[in-house]
Design a protein around this motif. Structure first.
Motif, PDB file in Angstrom:
ATOM      1  N   ALA A 169       0.832  -1.205   0.000  1.00 20.79           N
ATOM      2  CA  ALA A 169       0.000   0.000   0.000  1.00 20.79           C
ATOM      3  C   ALA A 169       0.870   1.260   0.000  1.00 20.79           C
ATOM      4  N   HIS A 170       1.954   1.233   0.742  1.00 16.89           N
ATOM      5  CA  HIS A 170       2.851   2.390   0.782  1.00 16.89           C
ATOM      6  C   HIS A 170       3.447   2.662  -0.599  1.00 16.89           C
ATOM      7  N   ASP A 171       3.853   1.610  -1.288  1.00 13.63           N
ATOM      8  CA  ASP A 171       4.411   1.790  -2.633  1.00 13.63           C
ATOM      9  C   ASP A 171       3.381   2.401  -3.582  1.00 13.63           C
ATOM     10  N   TYR A 172       2.139   1.927  -3.476  1.00 15.57           N
ATOM     11  CA  TYR A 172       1.084   2.481  -4.330  1.00 15.57           C
ATOM     12  C   TYR A 172       0.771   3.928  -3.941  1.00 15.57           C
ATOM     13  N   TYR A 173       0.796   4.224  -2.663  1.00 22.36           N
ATOM     14  CA  TYR A 173       0.579   5.589  -2.166  1.00 22.36           C
ATOM     15  C   TYR A 173       1.580   6.551  -2.801  1.00 22.36           C
ATOM     16  N   GLU A 174       2.841   6.173  -2.823  1.00 27.71           N
ATOM     17  CA  GLU A 174       3.869   7.031  -3.412  1.00 27.71           C
ATOM     18  C   GLU A 174       3.671   7.184  -4.924  1.00 27.71           C
ATOM     19  N   LYS A 175       3.225   6.124  -5.574  1.00 28.02           N
ATOM     20  CA  LYS A 175       2.976   6.206  -7.014  1.00 28.02           C
ATOM     21  C   LYS A 175       1.831   7.174  -7.317  1.00 28.02           C
ATOM     22  N   GLN A 176       0.780   7.132  -6.495  1.00 23.36           N
ATOM     23  CA  GLN A 176      -0.350   8.030  -6.707  1.00 23.36           C
ATOM     24  C   GLN A 176       0.064   9.493  -6.566  1.00 23.36           C
ATOM     25  N   ILE A 177       0.914   9.772  -5.598  1.00 24.71           N
ATOM     26  CA  ILE A 177       1.399  11.147  -5.419  1.00 24.71           C
ATOM     27  C   ILE A 177       2.222  11.581  -6.626  1.00 24.71           C
ATOM     28  N   LYS A 178       3.092  10.688  -7.073  1.00 19.39           N
ATOM     29  CA  LYS A 178       3.925  10.996  -8.234  1.00 19.39           C
ATOM     30  C   LYS A 178       3.071  11.273  -9.468  1.00 19.39           C
ATOM     31  N   ASP A 179       2.027  10.472  -9.668  1.00 18.81           N
ATOM     32  CA  ASP A 179       1.145  10.660 -10.819  1.00 18.81           C
ATOM     33  C   ASP A 179       0.390  11.987 -10.720  1.00 18.81           C
ATOM     34  N   ALA A 180      -0.041  12.347  -9.507  1.00 17.76           N
ATOM     35  CA  ALA A 180      -0.777  13.607  -9.322  1.00 17.76           C
ATOM     36  C   ALA A 180       0.102  14.812  -9.634  1.00 17.76           C
ATOM     37  N   LYS A 181       1.379  14.694  -9.351  1.00 18.23           N
ATOM     38  CA  LYS A 181       2.302  15.799  -9.629  1.00 18.23           C
ATOM     39  C   LYS A 181       2.669  15.911 -11.100  1.00 18.23           C
ATOM     40  N   ASP A 218      -2.031   6.801   8.292  1.00 21.18           N
ATOM     41  CA  ASP A 218      -0.612   6.631   8.616  1.00 21.18           C
ATOM     42  C   ASP A 218       0.262   7.623   7.870  1.00 21.18           C
ATOM     43  N   GLU A 219      -0.166   8.043   6.703  1.00 24.06           N
ATOM     44  CA  GLU A 219       0.546   9.054   5.921  1.00 24.06           C
ATOM     45  C   GLU A 219      -0.416   9.622   4.886  1.00 24.06           C
ATOM     46  N   ALA A 220      -0.276  10.910   4.610  1.00 26.83           N
ATOM     47  CA  ALA A 220      -1.171  11.557   3.653  1.00 26.83           C
ATOM     48  C   ALA A 220      -0.468  12.761   3.044  1.00 26.83           C
ATOM     49  N   THR A 221      -0.790  13.022   1.780  1.00 27.49           N
ATOM     50  CA  THR A 221      -0.208  14.145   1.044  1.00 27.49           C
ATOM     51  C   THR A 221      -1.287  14.789   0.187  1.00 27.49           C
ATOM     52  N   SER A 222      -1.245  16.119   0.143  1.00 28.42           N
ATOM     53  CA  SER A 222      -2.190  16.876  -0.678  1.00 28.42           C
ATOM     54  C   SER A 222      -1.437  17.497  -1.852  1.00 28.42           C
ATOM     55  N   VAL A 223      -1.973  17.316  -3.061  1.00 27.16           N
ATOM     56  CA  VAL A 223      -1.377  17.890  -4.271  1.00 27.16           C
ATOM     57  C   VAL A 223      -2.423  18.791  -4.929  1.00 27.16           C
ATOM     58  N   LYS A 275      -9.581  24.351 -10.621  1.00 27.01           N
ATOM     59  CA  LYS A 275      -8.685  24.227  -9.476  1.00 27.01           C
ATOM     60  C   LYS A 275      -8.799  22.775  -8.982  1.00 27.01           C
ATOM     61  N   GLN A 276      -7.694  22.062  -9.104  1.00 32.81           N
ATOM     62  CA  GLN A 276      -7.700  20.638  -8.785  1.00 32.81           C
ATOM     63  C   GLN A 276      -7.016  20.373  -7.450  1.00 32.81           C
ATOM     64  N   GLN A 277      -7.656  19.504  -6.634  1.00 35.57           N
ATOM     65  CA  GLN A 277      -7.103  19.067  -5.355  1.00 35.57           C
ATOM     66  C   GLN A 277      -7.113  17.537  -5.332  1.00 35.57           C
ATOM     67  N   THR A 278      -5.966  16.949  -5.021  1.00 39.06           N
ATOM     68  CA  THR A 278      -5.865  15.496  -4.869  1.00 39.06           C
ATOM     69  C   THR A 278      -5.228  15.200  -3.522  1.00 39.06           C
ATOM     70  N   VAL A 279      -5.933  14.416  -2.709  1.00 38.70           N
ATOM     71  CA  VAL A 279      -5.405  14.012  -1.412  1.00 38.70           C
ATOM     72  C   VAL A 279      -5.236  12.489  -1.443  1.00 38.70           C
ATOM     73  N   VAL A 280      -4.007  12.044  -1.216  1.00 37.12           N
ATOM     74  CA  VAL A 280      -3.722  10.615  -1.174  1.00 37.12           C
ATOM     75  C   VAL A 280      -3.350  10.255   0.260  1.00 37.12           C
ATOM     76  N   ALA A 281      -4.038   9.265   0.825  1.00 39.44           N
ATOM     77  CA  ALA A 281      -3.794   8.851   2.209  1.00 39.44           C
ATOM     78  C   ALA A 281      -3.693   7.337   2.285  1.00 39.44           C
ATOM     79  N   ARG A 282      -2.844   6.884   3.198  1.00 39.51           N
ATOM     80  CA  ARG A 282      -2.735   5.442   3.452  1.00 39.51           C
ATOM     81  C   ARG A 282      -3.045   5.154   4.906  1.00 39.51           C
TER      82      ARG A 282
END
Length: 295
Positions: free
Chosen positions: A170-182, A200-205, A217-224
């Motif tokens: 799940a962590h690996d996929y979480y990082e991939k989603q953030i990378k794709d959003a950027k 456990d971890e979350a990032t907003s792009v 205006k696009q907002q993407t929040v990825v959380a694990r």
């Protein structure tokens, strides 16, 4: 015949007897003794190769610490060469909530006020993958319209003896989603920031994206949270001449909704509602310590 002649013949016969050749081999007492000695010598020489062959076989079977030739030929493994089957820690979360119900009615009214209901995405297995989307168009006539779109995706990972533990996947996929959003094509002013208190971890792009309908205006929040990844997409635009929504307000609303969706995943996997672990998972059924704290 005179006496002298007879004496000379007797002496000649005695000399002939003393100088005569021995009896042929095998005849007489002396020949028997020689043949017996030769037979004993041959018997002793024949015994030596037999002893050497026996010793060679014995040394092959009793090598120091090695397997016998028979065991090697048959492919049989000794107990010390057999390794235990690999196991992994069982995934903490074993199901997903109803995806269109992860957000409260009030949250939906704030983010997509004109949405009537959510549209669930197609999935072959809703226990591992699910999504739901809402769209809202507030039409103000000649003053333009406000458009909002919201989507929540859930993806759960099982532990696998070959690929690894569910939370690591799940962590690996979480990082991939953030990378794709950027890396969205055409995005401008892209910004990323960690989100506290969300799983456990979350990032907003966030970024700006211009389309033919208007400026979005696009907002993407990825959380694990444990072995589940929540991806929330929220965007807004002022159409037909209406003002562009405030990016900071959209970001705040998206982060609040993501935190609510993460909580819904944890609630769906409380101890009282969790099913028995899958029989295919070769790991311990105990949830991790972090999951126990959350529940």
């Amino acid at each position: 015949m005179s006496e002298g002649t007879m004496q000379r013949r007797a002496q000649r016969d005695q000399r002939d007897d003393q100088g005569a050749a021995p009896a042929p081999y095998g005849y007489g007492q002396r020949g028997k003794e020689q043949r017996a000695r030769r037979l004993r010598a041959l018997a002793g020489a024949a015994a030596v190769p037999v002893m050497l062959v026996a010793a060679g076989c014995s040394s092959g079977d009793s090598g120091s610490g090695g397997e016998s030739d028979g065991a090697k030929a048959s492919g049989t493994q000794t107990p010390s060469s057999v390794s235990a089957s690999p196991t992994v820690q069982a995934a903490a979360y074993r199901k997903l909530p109803k995806v269109c119900g992860v957000l409260s009615k009030k949250t939906l009214e704030d983010l997509v006020p004109e949405a009537k209901s959510g549209k669930e995405g197609t999935s072959s297995d809703t226990s591992t993958r699910a999504s739901c989307s809402w769209s809202s168009l507030d039409n103000n006539g000649v003053k333009g319209s406000q458009f909002r779109w919201l989507n929540v995706s859930l993806l759960r990972f099982e532990s696998d003896a070959t690929r690894g533990e569910g939370d690591r996947l799940a962590h690996d996929y979480y990082e991939k989603q953030i990378k794709d959003a950027k890396a969205v094509a055409g995005a401008k002013n892209t910004k990323a920031a960690p989100v506290a208190g969300t799983g456990d971890e979350a990032t907003s792009v966030s970024y700006d994206l211009k389309k033919k309908e208007g400026a979005f205006k696009q907002q993407t929040v990825v959380a694990r949270v444990e072995n589940v990844v929540v991806t929330l997409d929220y965007n807004g635009a002022g159409l037909a001449g209406d003002k562009t929504p405030d990016a900071a307000e959209l970001t705040k609303a998206a982060q609040k909704a993501a935190k609510e969706a993460v909580a819904a995943v944890s609630t769906a996997n409380t101890a009282s509602s969790s099913p028995e672990p899958s029989a295919s998972t070769s790991a311990s059924a105990e949830p991790s310590a972090s999951a126990s704290k959350k529940n």
